[in-house]
Every structure is written in structure tokens, then in C-alpha cells.
Design a protein around this motif. Structure first.
Motif, PDB file in Angstrom:
ATOM      1  N   THR A  42       0.842  -1.191   0.000  1.00  0.00           N
ATOM      2  CA  THR A  42       0.000   0.000   0.000  1.00  0.00           C
ATOM      3  C   THR A  42       0.883   1.249   0.000  1.00  0.00           C
ATOM      4  OG1 THR A  42      -0.046   0.129   2.427  1.00  0.00           O
ATOM      5  CG2 THR A  42      -1.753  -1.216   1.351  1.00  0.00           C
ATOM      6  N   ALA A  43       0.294   2.366  -0.342  1.00  0.00           N
ATOM      7  CA  ALA A  43       1.043   3.630  -0.353  1.00  0.00           C
ATOM      8  C   ALA A  43       1.583   3.957   1.039  1.00  0.00           C
ATOM      9  CB  ALA A  43       0.141   4.758  -0.848  1.00  0.00           C
ATOM     10  N   GLU A  44       0.812   3.607   2.069  1.00  0.00           N
ATOM     11  CA  GLU A  44       1.248   3.883   3.442  1.00  0.00           C
ATOM     12  C   GLU A  44       2.498   3.085   3.800  1.00  0.00           C
ATOM     13  OE1 GLU A  44      -2.924   4.988   2.938  1.00  0.00           O
ATOM     14  OE2 GLU A  44      -1.826   3.129   2.533  1.00  0.00           O
ATOM     15  N   ASN A  45       2.516   1.806   3.424  1.00  0.00           N
ATOM     16  CA  ASN A  45       3.678   0.974   3.735  1.00  0.00           C
ATOM     17  C   ASN A  45       4.899   1.370   2.908  1.00  0.00           C
ATOM     18  OD1 ASN A  45       2.226  -0.445   5.612  1.00  0.00           O
ATOM     19  ND2 ASN A  45       1.850  -2.217   4.311  1.00  0.00           N
ATOM     20  N   LYS A  46       4.663   1.777   1.665  1.00  0.00           N
ATOM     21  CA  LYS A  46       5.774   2.271   0.846  1.00  0.00           C
ATOM     22  C   LYS A  46       6.389   3.513   1.484  1.00  0.00           C
ATOM     23  CE  LYS A  46       4.171   0.631  -3.693  1.00  0.00           C
ATOM     24  NZ  LYS A  46       3.674   1.045  -5.025  1.00  0.00           N
ATOM     25  N   ALA A  47       5.532   4.416   1.968  1.00  0.00           N
ATOM     26  CA  ALA A  47       6.021   5.640   2.607  1.00  0.00           C
ATOM     27  C   ALA A  47       6.825   5.315   3.865  1.00  0.00           C
ATOM     28  CB  ALA A  47       4.844   6.545   2.952  1.00  0.00           C
ATOM     29  N   MET A  48       6.408   4.271   4.581  1.00  0.00           N
ATOM     30  CA  MET A  48       7.125   3.865   5.790  1.00  0.00           C
ATOM     31  C   MET A  48       8.533   3.406   5.456  1.00  0.00           C
ATOM     32  SD  MET A  48       6.018   1.028   8.666  1.00  0.00           S
ATOM     33  CE  MET A  48       4.422   1.824   8.905  1.00  0.00           C
ATOM     34  N   GLN A  49       8.665   2.667   4.358  1.00  0.00           N
ATOM     35  CA  GLN A  49      10.009   2.220   3.957  1.00  0.00           C
ATOM     36  C   GLN A  49      10.846   3.373   3.435  1.00  0.00           C
ATOM     37  OE1 GLN A  49      10.714  -1.534   1.762  1.00  0.00           O
ATOM     38  NE2 GLN A  49      11.752  -0.325   0.188  1.00  0.00           N
ATOM     39  N   ASP A  50      10.233   4.256   2.665  1.00  0.00           N
ATOM     40  CA  ASP A  50      10.981   5.306   1.973  1.00  0.00           C
ATOM     41  C   ASP A  50      11.477   6.411   2.887  1.00  0.00           C
ATOM     42  OD1 ASP A  50      10.469   3.908  -0.335  1.00  0.00           O
ATOM     43  OD2 ASP A  50       8.789   5.157  -0.960  1.00  0.00           O
ATOM     44  N   ASP A  51      10.763   6.671   3.965  1.00  0.00           N
ATOM     45  CA  ASP A  51      11.095   7.782   4.867  1.00  0.00           C
ATOM     46  C   ASP A  51      11.894   7.252   6.056  1.00  0.00           C
ATOM     47  OD1 ASP A  51      11.221   9.923   6.600  1.00  0.00           O
ATOM     48  OD2 ASP A  51       9.144  10.547   6.273  1.00  0.00           O
ATOM     49  N   PRO A  52      13.177   7.615   6.187  1.00  0.00           N
ATOM     50  CA  PRO A  52      13.987   7.122   7.307  1.00  0.00           C
ATOM     51  C   PRO A  52      13.405   7.470   8.671  1.00  0.00           C
ATOM     52  CG  PRO A  52      15.377   8.146   5.646  1.00  0.00           C
ATOM     53  CD  PRO A  52      13.957   8.460   5.267  1.00  0.00           C
ATOM     54  N   THR A  53      12.624   8.539   8.737  1.00  0.00           N
ATOM     55  CA  THR A  53      12.029   8.908  10.028  1.00  0.00           C
ATOM     56  C   THR A  53      10.810   8.053  10.362  1.00  0.00           C
ATOM     57  OG1 THR A  53      10.567  10.610   9.080  1.00  0.00           O
ATOM     58  CG2 THR A  53      12.797  11.289   9.700  1.00  0.00           C
TER      59      THR A  53
END
Length: 262
Positions: A42-53
Motif C-alpha cells: 500500500t502507499a502507506e507501507n511504501k512511505a514507511m520504507q521510503d522515509d527514514p524517520t
């Protein structure tokens, strides 16, 4: 009309079976293009991986950096004492493992333990332990974005051949192979979730299901348990052989480690 009904239903059943087979063939033929399971998230999980924070795996990376620089109690050199700045000396290292070192097939975790024992007079770290995952994640992130560069060589040819056999061999009470899920049925759904191609390009990963970081060997053991097969031991030659084949199979794909998965 009544005489035609059985033939009608039989014809519909045949058409349905043909349609299902077409979906499977389409999915299998489409698997020739390498796809990271990142693309299925999902877009949410992709964002979790992509953002080091947002990526929980970064806590392990931070711990790994501290371990890298820590001087051991044995008065031997730290990892940094030998290898200096990991951002430079470890760049690309994870992309070449597993590899043959001193005539033995080593995973990245195995090489870390080899350095601890042989260079620092320290005991091996247990697989899935916090410290081994931390060091692995810290080294792996130095190669983030680089293509997997595992190649077949005269040194690893037999191990690669055996790893390939493990991938295609049916096992367990369910009599299933890795290939039946991750090649033949990649892209289809199992329990409502899309079946990935099974590439190890994001390990170690923070799996939301686990609520912690885990190695590719942990995931492989989960799969073996799922088909009710006897699990390979952590750090075993069989695990290294299978991991070698999986990395060779994923050659050219960019490393995402440390990744996030559902």
C-alpha cells in the motif's frame, strides 16, 4: 432442452477452468520481469520504507553503527578500526553476498561472525539476535539502491546448483516448492494477498506481522513451516545455498535494505 442442460453446464465448467488456467499462465509468464514485493504494498507501507524517520528498521541501523564503532573488551580492533568508514568501505558489499570466502559459502551474517571470531576474539552472535540484525542492517544500508551483483562463478557453482534444487524441490506435507508459489503463481492471490515473486532484495526487513526486524532466513523458515516441512537450521549450508540462489535469481535488482513489509 432438458437433454441439453447437462452439456451446457459441462461446457460452462470447461470454459471456467480454461479461464482460470489462462490467469495462471499469464501470471507465470509475467513473472519473467523481476518485481520487488515493494510494488505490491500500500502507499502507506511504501512511505514507511521510503522515509527514514518512519522506517522502524532505522533503530537497528543506529544500533549497528554504534556496534561498528565500539571497541571490544578483548582489546582487539573495532569493526571501524579495520574497515574505517562504513559508508565507503562497505559500499556494495551486501550486493555480493552470499559469496565464497576461504572456500566456504558465507552469508553476510556468517561473514560478520567470522570477523568477530577470527579478528576480534569474540563469540558468534546468534541468528535473529538484536546485535547481529543491527550489524547486518547497518552494513546492508550502505549498498541501498545498488544492483544485486551475485554471479555464478567456478567457486560457487555447486552451491548455486544445490540452492536451485532447493527452490524447485517439493517439500513438506503440502508437497509444495518455492517455485510453485513465487514463479508459477506470482501475481495471483492467496488468502486475499498478492503472491510476490519472492526476491530477497530488501532484507533484513521490518515486518509488520513480526513487529520486529528479521533476516531472509527467518522468512524462509516461515515458508517451510507453512508447507509443514522440516525447517533448515539458521546458518546451515542449506540456508546459505538457497539464499545464494535467491540473490542470483534477483541479480540486477536494486537493494532496498532495510525494507518494510506487511
Amino acid at each position: 432442452m432438458k437433454k441439453l442442460l447437462p452439456f451446457y453446464f459441462f461446457s460452462c465448467l470447461c470454459l471456467l477452468l480454461i479461464a482460470c488456467q489462462s490467469v495462471e499462465v499469464s501470471a507465470a509468464s509475467g513473472s519473467s520481469k523481476k518485481q520487488s514485493s515493494y510494488e505490491l504494498m500500500t502507499a502507506e507501507n511504501k512511505a514507511m520504507q521510503d522515509d527514514p524517520t518512519l522506517n522502524p528498521a532505522m533503530f537497528w541501523v543506529g544500533d549497528g553503527e554504534a556496534l561498528w564503532n565500539a571497541k571490544p573488551s578483548t582489546n582487539k580492533s573495532s569493526c571501524a578500526g579495520c574497515h574505517q568508514d562504513a559508508k565507503k568501505t562497505m559500499r556494495g558489499v551486501a550486493a555480493h553476498f552470499p559469496k565464497v570466502v576461504n572456500r566456504k559459502l558465507q552469508t553476510l551474517e556468517g561473514q560478520i561472525n567470522q570477523c568477530r571470531e577470527g579478528r576480534q576474539d569474540l563469540p558468534k552472535l546468534a541468528y535473529e539476535s538484536k546485535d547481529l540484525l543491527a550489524l547486518t542492517a547497518f552494513i546492508a544500508i550502505q549498498s541501498k539502491g545498488m544492483p544485486i551483483a551475485v554471479k555464478e562463478t567456478s567457486a560457487n557453482r555447486e552451491a548455486l546448483k544445490t540452492g536451485r534444487q532447493w527452490f524447485y524441490e517439493r517439500m513438506g506435507q503440502l508437497n509444495l516448492s518455492c517455485a510453485q508459489c513465487h514463479e508459477e503463481r506470482a501475481g495471483l492471490k492467496l488468502g486475499g494477498s498478492l503472491i510476490p515473486q519472492g526476491h530477497p532484495n530488501a532484507y533484513p526487513i521490518y515486518r509488520l506481522e513480526w513487529q520486529t526486524l528479521g533476516s531472509v532466513q527467518r522468512r524462509l523458515r516461515n515458508c517451510m513451516s507453512g508447507v509443514r516441512a522440516e525447517q533448515f537450521e539458521y546458518g546451515s549450508p542449506e540456508m546459505a545455498q538457497l539464499e545464494l540462489f535467491l540473490m542470483w535469481r534477483a541479480r540486477g535488482m536494486p537493494l532496498e535494505a532495510p525494507g518494510v513489509r506487511p
